[in-house]
Scaffold this active site. Structure first.
Site, PDB file in Angstrom:
ATOM      1  N   ASP A 169       0.835  -1.205   0.000  1.00 22.05           N
ATOM      2  CA  ASP A 169       0.000   0.000   0.000  1.00 22.05           C
ATOM      3  C   ASP A 169       0.871   1.257   0.000  1.00 22.05           C
ATOM      4  OD1 ASP A 169      -2.356   1.463   0.019  1.00 22.05           O
ATOM      5  OD2 ASP A 169      -3.273   0.256   1.598  1.00 22.05           O
ATOM      6  N   GLU A 202       0.155  -0.173  -5.276  1.00 18.95           N
ATOM      7  CA  GLU A 202      -0.854   0.880  -5.394  1.00 18.95           C
ATOM      8  C   GLU A 202      -0.190   2.201  -5.792  1.00 18.95           C
ATOM      9  OE1 GLU A 202      -3.886   0.998  -2.528  1.00 18.95           O
ATOM     10  OE2 GLU A 202      -4.202  -1.164  -2.615  1.00 18.95           O
ATOM     11  N   TRP A 203       0.926   2.083  -6.399  1.00 22.07           N
ATOM     12  CA  TRP A 203       1.772   3.189  -6.821  1.00 22.07           C
ATOM     13  C   TRP A 203       1.010   4.223  -7.646  1.00 22.07           C
ATOM     14  CZ3 TRP A 203       7.118   1.777  -9.437  1.00 22.07           C
ATOM     15  CH2 TRP A 203       7.833   2.952  -9.737  1.00 22.07           C
ATOM     16  N   PRO A 204       0.393   3.852  -8.784  1.00 21.00           N
ATOM     17  CA  PRO A 204      -0.286   4.898  -9.573  1.00 21.00           C
ATOM     18  C   PRO A 204      -1.509   5.501  -8.888  1.00 21.00           C
ATOM     19  CG  PRO A 204      -0.684   2.724 -10.503  1.00 21.00           C
ATOM     20  CD  PRO A 204       0.358   2.546  -9.447  1.00 21.00           C
ATOM     21  N   LEU A 205      -2.171   4.753  -8.018  1.00 18.82           N
ATOM     22  CA  LEU A 205      -3.326   5.282  -7.298  1.00 18.82           C
ATOM     23  C   LEU A 205      -2.960   6.541  -6.522  1.00 18.82           C
ATOM     24  CD1 LEU A 205      -6.201   5.072  -6.048  1.00 18.82           C
ATOM     25  CD2 LEU A 205      -5.215   3.551  -4.332  1.00 18.82           C
ATOM     26  N   ASP A 230     -11.315   2.977  -4.355  1.00 17.41           N
ATOM     27  CA  ASP A 230     -11.903   1.711  -3.924  1.00 17.41           C
ATOM     28  C   ASP A 230     -13.336   1.575  -4.434  1.00 17.41           C
ATOM     29  OD1 ASP A 230      -9.591   1.408  -2.534  1.00 17.41           O
ATOM     30  OD2 ASP A 230     -10.487   1.452  -0.544  1.00 17.41           O
TER      31      ASP A 230
END
Length: 433
Positions: A169, A202-205, A230
């Protein structure tokens, strides 16, 4: 490098509601140019209120080692492993509040009295694999110890425990530079352990709100990655995800393939927020998008209809197609959307979605020359409906039209195969037809 698609679980043990989330992983070893189908059931221990751009609700409770053992048994004995679901993944809240004297993460002794290694051994004994959660920053989203400054120690700890997948995360990271460098460092650290560990980022998020992510770089380090917010148990939430995906498809579709996949988050099939038609829509579109199939439900009490949909081998076959190309939205008109995806052996999957939310079923007619870049039915093709029913619609010539009738918020999922290949290799649709 590894590659995958994906399963989570959200639980409040104090209530009668349990939500299990299951990832369907598309696992490929591109160095050997071969594919391994490896779906995952992720048991999320804590569904937390997210920091930054990740928003969710969480319930952490005192003991759930026995729950993992129960779910492993269900996965192995109730058909899930047979159709490819393989990983049981621990999400946030599994850790103790402090590291041990050597700086290593340790399991909370009340939640996991036997430790992670013993749990991994049991999961492996069932022919399954174990995934775990950590965070690139100083703390996890729920406030437990993060991996910043401990990437090599944590990677080796996970390898020593027999972990097979890491969900990493992006909470509590103080800069975009540290975020990017942290994801890279953990990827390298995992490789240095010598153990094959699927790497879910979840890097680009966390990058999108500030600037466009460098997906070429991201896929060099990650096996799959979250892009958008989400998903919740509502039709509007699914619509938002599909709208974001189609609006950004020119950016994200070309980078997806063996070695790295876009992750639009979990399926909510089997809960209370979606109608039967909406559940079909989500299952069909996640197959078109080559996406993780994330079931947020209770596998112990799932309805036969939801279980049959989630275990549909023909739809999973589209999701796991070995050509490894993500699908895209072809057109939107009159509150209909047409999505398509190229498949192995010149076949195509086509999903026609009725976005209208009121009224009865509506008819939609499309020329087959417009499908598959004009090649899907040239000179002709066999069309099979997979959802909502399984039936052969027959042979269509290149100049013919295809007419369907679709319920509000529902989808018709089709498989198109050139007749020249059908007579030799028509094996995509199961014997249940």
């Amino acid at each position: 490098m590894k590659c995958s698609l994906g399963i989570y679980n959200f639980l409040d043990e104090s209530s009668s509601l349990s939500h299990f989330v299951v990832f369907l992983y598309f696992f490929a070893l591109i160095t050997e140019q071969r594919f391994l189908i490896s779906p995952c059931y992720s048991l999320e221990l804590c569904f937390q209120i997210g920091i930054s751009f990740l928003f969710s609700f969480a319930f952490c409770f005192s003991s759930y080692e026995k729950l993992f053992l129960q779910i492993a048994e269900i996965m192995a004995s109730d058909g899930w492993k047979d159709v490819g679901y393989e990983y049981i993944c621990i999400d946030d809240c599994w850790m103790a509040s402090e590291r041990d004297s050597k700086g290593r993460l340790q399991a909370d002794p009340k939640r996991f009295p036997g430790g992670i290694r013993r749990l991994a051994n049991y999961v492996h004994s069932k022919g399954l694999k174990l995934g775990i959660y950590a965070d690139v920053g100083n703390k996890t989203c729920a406030g437990f110890p993060g991996s910043f400054g401990y990437y090599d120690i944590d990677a080796q700890t996970f390898a020593d425990w027999g972990v097979d997948l890491l969900k990493f995360d992006g909470c509590y990271c103080d800069s975009i530079q540290h975020l990017a460098e942290g994801y890279k460092q953990m990827s390298l650290a995992l490789n240095r352990t010598g153990r094959s560990i699927v790497y879910s980022c979840e890097w680009p998020l966390y990058m999108w709100p500030i600037f466009k992510p460098n997906y070429t770089e991201i896929r060099e380090y990650c096996n799959h990655w979250r892009n958008f917010a989400d998903i919740y148990d509502s039709w509007q939430s699914i619509r938002n995800t599909l709208d974001w995906t189609s609006s950004n498809q020119k950016i994200i579709v070309p980078v997806a393939g063996p070695g790295g996949w876009n992750d639009p988050d979990m399926l909510v099939i089997g809960n209370f927020g979606l109608s039967r038609d909406q559940q079909i829509t989500q299952m069909a579109l996640w197959a078109i998008m080559a996406a993780p199939l994330l079931m947020s439900n209770d596998l112990r009490h799932i309805s036969p209809e939801a279980k049959a949909l989630l275990q549909d081998k023909d739809v999973i076959a589209i999701n796991q197609d070995r050509l490894g190309k993500q699908g895209y939205r072809l057109r939107k008109e009159n509150n209909f959307e047409v999505w398509e995806r190229p498949l192995l052996n010149l076949a195509w999957a086509v999903a026609i979605v009725n976005l209208q939310e009121i009224g009865g079923p509506r008819s939609y007619t499309i020329s087959v020359t417009s499908l598959g870049r004009g090649l899907a039915c040239n000179p002709d093709c066999l069309v099979t409906e997979l959802l909502p029913e399984k039936r052969k619609l027959g042979f269509y010539e290149w100049t013919s039209s295809l007419k369907t009738q679709i319920n509000p918020t529902g989808t018709v999922l089709l498989r198109l195969e050139r007749t020249s290949s059908v007579q030799f290799s028509y094996s995509a649709v199961s014997d249940s037809l």
